[in-house]
Design a protein around this motif. Structure first.
Motif, PDB file in Angstrom:
ATOM      1  N   GLU A 439      -2.136  29.477  32.895  1.00 13.81           N
ATOM      2  CA  GLU A 439      -2.509  28.613  31.777  1.00 13.81           C
ATOM      3  C   GLU A 439      -1.731  28.933  30.502  1.00 13.81           C
ATOM      4  O   GLU A 439      -2.124  28.512  29.416  1.00 13.81           O
ATOM      5  CB  GLU A 439      -4.022  28.750  31.506  1.00 13.81           C
ATOM      6  N   ARG A 440      -0.644  29.659  30.614  1.00 10.77           N
ATOM      7  CA  ARG A 440       0.141  29.987  29.422  1.00 10.77           C
ATOM      8  C   ARG A 440       1.622  30.065  29.775  1.00 10.77           C
ATOM      9  O   ARG A 440       2.007  30.255  30.924  1.00 10.77           O
ATOM     10  CB  ARG A 440      -0.321  31.315  28.827  1.00 10.77           C
ATOM     11  N   GLU A 441       2.462  29.918  28.751  1.00 15.11           N
ATOM     12  CA  GLU A 441       3.901  30.121  28.936  1.00 15.11           C
ATOM     13  C   GLU A 441       4.178  31.615  28.960  1.00 15.11           C
ATOM     14  O   GLU A 441       3.383  32.412  28.473  1.00 15.11           O
ATOM     15  CB  GLU A 441       4.674  29.424  27.816  1.00 15.11           C
ATOM     16  N   ASP A 442       5.324  32.013  29.529  1.00  9.09           N
ATOM     17  CA  ASP A 442       5.573  33.452  29.623  1.00  9.09           C
ATOM     18  C   ASP A 442       7.023  33.765  29.955  1.00  9.09           C
ATOM     19  O   ASP A 442       7.757  32.937  30.505  1.00  9.09           O
ATOM     20  CB  ASP A 442       4.694  34.077  30.708  1.00  9.09           C
ATOM     21  N   VAL A 443       7.397  34.998  29.627  1.00  9.63           N
ATOM     22  CA  VAL A 443       8.649  35.638  30.024  1.00  9.63           C
ATOM     23  C   VAL A 443       8.285  37.061  30.428  1.00  9.63           C
ATOM     24  O   VAL A 443       7.489  37.707  29.741  1.00  9.63           O
ATOM     25  CB  VAL A 443       9.674  35.664  28.866  1.00  9.63           C
ATOM     26  N   PRO A 444       8.825  37.594  31.530  1.00  6.89           N
ATOM     27  CA  PRO A 444       8.470  38.967  31.948  1.00  6.89           C
ATOM     28  C   PRO A 444       9.153  40.016  31.089  1.00  6.89           C
ATOM     29  O   PRO A 444       9.981  40.809  31.561  1.00  6.89           O
ATOM     30  CB  PRO A 444       8.952  39.020  33.398  1.00  6.89           C
ATOM     31  N   VAL A 445       8.779  40.065  29.825  1.00  8.01           N
ATOM     32  CA  VAL A 445       9.458  40.887  28.826  1.00  8.01           C
ATOM     33  C   VAL A 445       9.518  42.352  29.233  1.00  8.01           C
ATOM     34  O   VAL A 445      10.562  43.010  29.113  1.00  8.01           O
ATOM     35  CB  VAL A 445       8.755  40.716  27.464  1.00  8.01           C
ATOM     36  N   ALA A 446       8.397  42.889  29.735  1.00  6.92           N
ATOM     37  CA  ALA A 446       8.331  44.323  30.010  1.00  6.92           C
ATOM     38  C   ALA A 446       9.231  44.750  31.162  1.00  6.92           C
ATOM     39  O   ALA A 446       9.526  45.942  31.309  1.00  6.92           O
ATOM     40  CB  ALA A 446       6.889  44.730  30.305  1.00  6.92           C
ATOM     41  N   SER A 447       9.668  43.805  31.996  1.00  3.95           N
ATOM     42  CA  SER A 447      10.440  44.162  33.193  1.00  3.95           C
ATOM     43  C   SER A 447      11.914  43.802  33.113  1.00  3.95           C
ATOM     44  O   SER A 447      12.653  44.048  34.066  1.00  3.95           O
ATOM     45  CB  SER A 447       9.831  43.472  34.429  1.00  3.95           C
ATOM     46  N   LEU A 448      12.350  43.228  32.011  1.00  5.88           N
ATOM     47  CA  LEU A 448      13.704  42.681  31.981  1.00  5.88           C
ATOM     48  C   LEU A 448      14.787  43.740  32.186  1.00  5.88           C
ATOM     49  O   LEU A 448      15.839  43.442  32.746  1.00  5.88           O
ATOM     50  CB  LEU A 448      13.935  41.945  30.659  1.00  5.88           C
ATOM     51  N   SER A 449      14.549  44.970  31.768  1.00  3.42           N
ATOM     52  CA  SER A 449      15.552  46.027  31.964  1.00  3.42           C
ATOM     53  C   SER A 449      15.372  46.750  33.291  1.00  3.42           C
ATOM     54  O   SER A 449      16.126  47.678  33.597  1.00  3.42           O
ATOM     55  CB  SER A 449      15.491  47.039  30.817  1.00  3.42           C
ATOM     56  N   LEU A 450      14.384  46.341  34.101  1.00  3.23           N
ATOM     57  CA  LEU A 450      14.082  47.025  35.353  1.00  3.23           C
ATOM     58  C   LEU A 450      14.523  46.237  36.579  1.00  3.23           C
ATOM     59  O   LEU A 450      14.368  46.712  37.701  1.00  3.23           O
ATOM     60  CB  LEU A 450      12.576  47.309  35.440  1.00  3.23           C
ATOM     61  N   TYR A 451      15.065  45.038  36.384  1.00  2.00           N
ATOM     62  CA  TYR A 451      15.559  44.256  37.513  1.00  2.00           C
ATOM     63  C   TYR A 451      16.796  44.922  38.113  1.00  2.00           C
ATOM     64  O   TYR A 451      17.695  45.360  37.391  1.00  2.00           O
ATOM     65  CB  TYR A 451      15.918  42.837  37.070  1.00  2.00           C
ATOM     66  N   THR A 452      16.852  44.978  39.445  1.00  2.00           N
ATOM     67  CA  THR A 452      18.055  45.505  40.098  1.00  2.00           C
ATOM     68  C   THR A 452      19.192  44.501  40.039  1.00  2.00           C
ATOM     69  O   THR A 452      20.359  44.871  40.179  1.00  2.00           O
ATOM     70  CB  THR A 452      17.747  45.864  41.554  1.00  2.00           C
ATOM     71  N   VAL A 453      18.866  43.228  39.847  1.00  2.57           N
ATOM     72  CA  VAL A 453      19.844  42.179  39.554  1.00  2.57           C
ATOM     73  C   VAL A 453      19.456  41.600  38.192  1.00  2.57           C
ATOM     74  O   VAL A 453      18.338  41.110  38.034  1.00  2.57           O
ATOM     75  CB  VAL A 453      19.826  41.062  40.624  1.00  2.57           C
ATOM     76  N   PRO A 454      20.330  41.660  37.177  1.00  4.52           N
ATOM     77  CA  PRO A 454      19.951  41.177  35.845  1.00  4.52           C
ATOM     78  C   PRO A 454      19.434  39.740  35.913  1.00  4.52           C
ATOM     79  O   PRO A 454      20.086  38.854  36.477  1.00  4.52           O
ATOM     80  CB  PRO A 454      21.262  41.271  35.057  1.00  4.52           C
ATOM     81  N   PHE A 455      18.258  39.511  35.315  1.00  2.99           N
ATOM     82  CA  PHE A 455      17.566  38.244  35.543  1.00  2.99           C
ATOM     83  C   PHE A 455      16.576  37.998  34.412  1.00  2.99           C
ATOM     84  O   PHE A 455      16.059  38.939  33.810  1.00  2.99           O
ATOM     85  CB  PHE A 455      16.812  38.331  36.880  1.00  2.99           C
ATOM     86  N   ILE A 456      16.338  36.733  34.115  1.00  5.82           N
ATOM     87  CA  ILE A 456      15.303  36.360  33.157  1.00  5.82           C
ATOM     88  C   ILE A 456      14.685  35.047  33.599  1.00  5.82           C
ATOM     89  O   ILE A 456      15.354  34.209  34.222  1.00  5.82           O
ATOM     90  CB  ILE A 456      15.872  36.257  31.721  1.00  5.82           C
TER      91      ILE A 456
END
Length: 727
Positions: A439-456
């Motif tokens: 029920e809300r918009e979002d971006v996985p802010v806390a995990s952005l530096s933890l992706y093994t493939v850079p992703f947003i």
């Protein structure tokens, strides 16, 4: 008319892509998104079962107020917020911001707007009593990063795509799907390592679902620090260390070398339960592999020396030449300037201030949740008098829940922001209904530096909020309006005199009046500004919110992580291997007690595929099945010694408490070990969860400050000495 809407899951750090079927703004179904670049049509049962949570008849959809009889009655938002603001202002005026607290649970980390506006409130009121589920989960990882690199957010991730040997300590990603690393198809990534001739070695007292697929090293509970020191001992003693990498990347190696010299595999065998030759061979394999990565999670974090274990894992990667190197442990790049802003705002702090009870250092601005009850009851300046709990259930997740439940009744004000009436907020003055992540918009802010493939990935809300549910940020914002304060504007800076509360709030009301005449600041506006100010590396167009909206399945920002970033993520470009507090912790390790005759077994935690902490046991999809029950995994030999049989109710007793659970005999746990899942034992306002029964395993843990992990204040939930007997 049915429509299909693309979104992503926000239950864990994998963030798998989902497609929602919606009709008349009601969710009908969730299914995996085959077009998501990383998850590619995969999601776990919990992601699909979120439809049960979304449509749960037990869900709180209207503000609730406690009555004199102890029941709840429905009230309007204005009634609730007006009363809360009045009572909170009274506490603030009488006792200041140091008397007000906030506890937030794990789901908060998966809502950028929740975290952002909570920080705005913390800054506005000068809150010091901030607590989180991190002190039962991951906080010591951030302490280790601060001690090693000078930055709490510098967390290396394993290069799964290129490593030749992956050493996992206390991690079970086949079930958890990874934590402090974002790789949605983790099981596939692990299988790919062995398919190309590499190895995956799992260190765990239990033959977990992950260990069963690869190589298993059955260490004794809470033996990780001794094992890691023995691995370092062998590497240094046999001349296997990468001395060039050590010289280029670190300072203080002599202190680590001297410390490891005392921990030969023979000396630590009684602690690790492992044959010395096995430990020596593992050390040689790590040092001579073409590349190797070291990764640990909650099993490595929740013992008596979790910070030391996190510290030693990175040190092991460094001395074998695998830190900041492709195929080893790499540092991701956050496309948002979170680390830069967090450092300036003082959010990424360690030991900036100390708790009244136990004198524990703050970690990312939070204190250990295990001392929360004592902070409520200990009189004096800074006594905790008003508490908000958002997306959390500390009565179940913190040790000694009855102590906390009793203390909550002594607060001047207790307010909960949640989806359910749970075991904690059934004691609240108000329960305020919040939106789900659908029920809300979002971006996985806390995990952005933890992706093994850079992703947003950005998602719009999938459905409109049900009932009167509101996002947490809006509740905080509305409360600030009523109190005459402005998020992010420190009230105490507006009132430097001897009466900061009254003067500050008067100034705050003036500032609020100005704010109301301006365009409303929203999380989306802040997010767009942060995207524009961020960095995504060479050859990648600058990010904006509008650009992310054009990519509903997410946006890949690179082919993989790269080495050579240590100079950016570590102060001075080097890793510190001789932090004084770590050397002190090593001395405590040497003085640690051995076996306890009164409590001959050791308890470890256990994560289940169809459970997620304490909040998804009300989803029928996850709770169906004849064998869906809470139980204790115990080795058949230990069961025979204790006189218990399969399915028999058992009494499990520690020095701090006892519970009753049925026995489940299995050789997946090594002798001397029992494993019990956490998050059970419900007694709240949820029908299916209550009916499931079970027991709260955290009743066996301690909240005595002397029993908490020293450097991070973490609750010790692994390696607890226990005795098992027939109930």
């Amino acid at each position: 008319m049915q429509t299909q809407k693309v979104t992503f899951c926000r239950i864990c750090e994998a963030h798998c892509g989902l497609v929602a079927t919606v009709e008349d703004d009601r969710l009908l179904q969730l299914r995996p998104d085959p077009e998501h670049p990383l998850s590619r049509g995969f999601t776990c049962p919990k992601g699909i079962a979120m439809a049960d949570v979304q449509n749960d008849p037990d869900r709180v959809l209207h503000p609730l107020r406690r009555t004199a009889s102890g029941d709840f009655e429905q009230v309007s938002w204005d009634e609730a917020l007006d009363d809360i603001a009045t009572r909170l202002a009274r506490v603030y005026d009488d006792h200041g911001g140091r008397s007000i607290g906030w506890y937030f649970g794990n789901p908060t980390a998966f809502s950028y707007s929740h975290v952002l506006w909570l920080q705005g409130l913390i800054m506005a009121l000068g809150l010091e009593h901030v607590y989180s589920a991190g002190s039962q989960d991951v906080n010591n990882r951030f302490v280790a990063s601060t001690l090693l690199y000078g930055h709490a957010a510098s967390v290396p991730v394993p290069d799964l795509a290129r490593t030749d040997l992956l050493l996992m300590i206390g991690a079970n990603p086949v079930v958890s799907h990874g934590s402090l690393v974002s790789a949605p198809r983790m099981k596939e990534d692990l299988r790919a390592i062995t398919a190309r001739g590499g190895r995956v070695v799992v260190v765990d007292p239990r033959r977990t679902e992950t260990a069963a697929l690869f190589e298993h090293v059955p260490v004794r509970p809470d033996g990780d620090a001794w094992l890691l020191l023995s691995l370092l001992h062998v590497i240094f003693a046999e001349g296997l260390a990468d001395e060039a990498a050590i010289r280029a990347q670190s300072t203080g190696v002599d202190a680590l070398r001297d410390a490891a010299a005392s921990y030969s595999p023979e000396m630590t065998a009684s602690r690790t339960g492992l044959e010395p030759d096995e430990v020596r061979q593992l050390a040689r394999d790590l040092a001579t592999a073409g590349s190797a990565a070291v990764y640990g999670r909650t099993g490595s974090c929740l013992g008596n020396h979790g910070t030391l274990v996190s510290y030693l894992m990175d040190a092991l990667a460094l001395v074998t030449g695998n830190l900041d190197r492709e195929g080893g442990n790499l540092f991701g790049r956050n496309p948002l300037p979170l680390e830069r802003v967090g450092e300036l705002a003082g959010v990424l702090s360690y030991d900036r201030r100390r708790s009244r009870v136990g004198g524990f250092p703050d970690i990312l601005g939070t204190w250990p949740a295990a001392v929360m009850a004592k902070e409520i009851r200990q009189p004096g300046a800074g006594q905790l008098r008003a508490l908000f709990v958002s997306a959390g259930n500390p009565v179940l997740s913190v040790p000694n829940g009855p102590e906390l439940a009793s203390a909550l009744g002594e607060l001047d004000l207790l307010v909960s922001l949640d989806l359910y009436v749970n075991e904690t907020n059934k004691h609240a003055d108000y329960v305020l209904p919040t939106t789900t992540w659908l029920e809300r918009e979002d971006v996985p802010v806390a995990s952005l530096s933890l992706y093994t493939v850079p992703f947003i990935h950005f998602t719009e809300a999938t459905v409109a909020p049900y009932g009167e549910a509101r996002p947490e940020w809006r509740i905080i914002d509305d409360l600030c309006d009523r109190m005459g304060i402005t998020p992010f504007a420190p009230t105490r800076l507006l009132s430097p005199g001897p009466v900061p509360a009254t003067v500050g709030r008067a100034a705050g009301r003036a500032l609020t009046a100005v704010r109301r005449r301006l365009p409303r600041l929203t999380p989306e506006r802040v997010l767009d500004l942060a995207l524009r100010a961020g960095s995504v590396g060479r050859g990648v167009p600058r990010l904006t919110l509008a650009r992310l909206r054009r990519h509903p399945h997410g946006l890949v920002l690179g082919t993989g992580l790269s080495g050579g970033r240590l100079g950016e993520v570590a102060k001075g470009g080097r890793v510190r291997l001789d932090a004084p507090v770590i050397l002190e912790e090593l001395s405590r390790l040497g003085a640690a007690r051995g076996a306890d005759e009164e409590f001959p077994l050791q308890l470890i935690g256990l994560r289940e595929l169809r459970s997620h902490n304490s909040w998804m046991h009300n989803a029928p999809t996850l709770m169906k099945g004849r064998n869906r029950r809470h139980g204790m995994r115990i080795n058949p030999k230990d069961a025979a010694d204790a006189g218990v049989a399969e399915g028999q109710p058992c009494r499990v007793r520690s020095a701090y408490g006892e519970i009753e659970v049925p026995a489940m005999l299995t050789d997946e746990v090594r002798e001397g070990t029992i494993a019990i899942p956490h998050g059970w034992g419900h007694q709240g306002g949820w029908t299916t969860a209550n009916r499931a029964g079970g027991a709260n395993v955290n009743l066996l843990a301690s909240t005595d400050p002397d029993d908490l992990e020293k450097l991070a204040g973490m609750a010790v939930l692994n390696g607890i000495p226990v005795r098992v007997s027939p109930a």
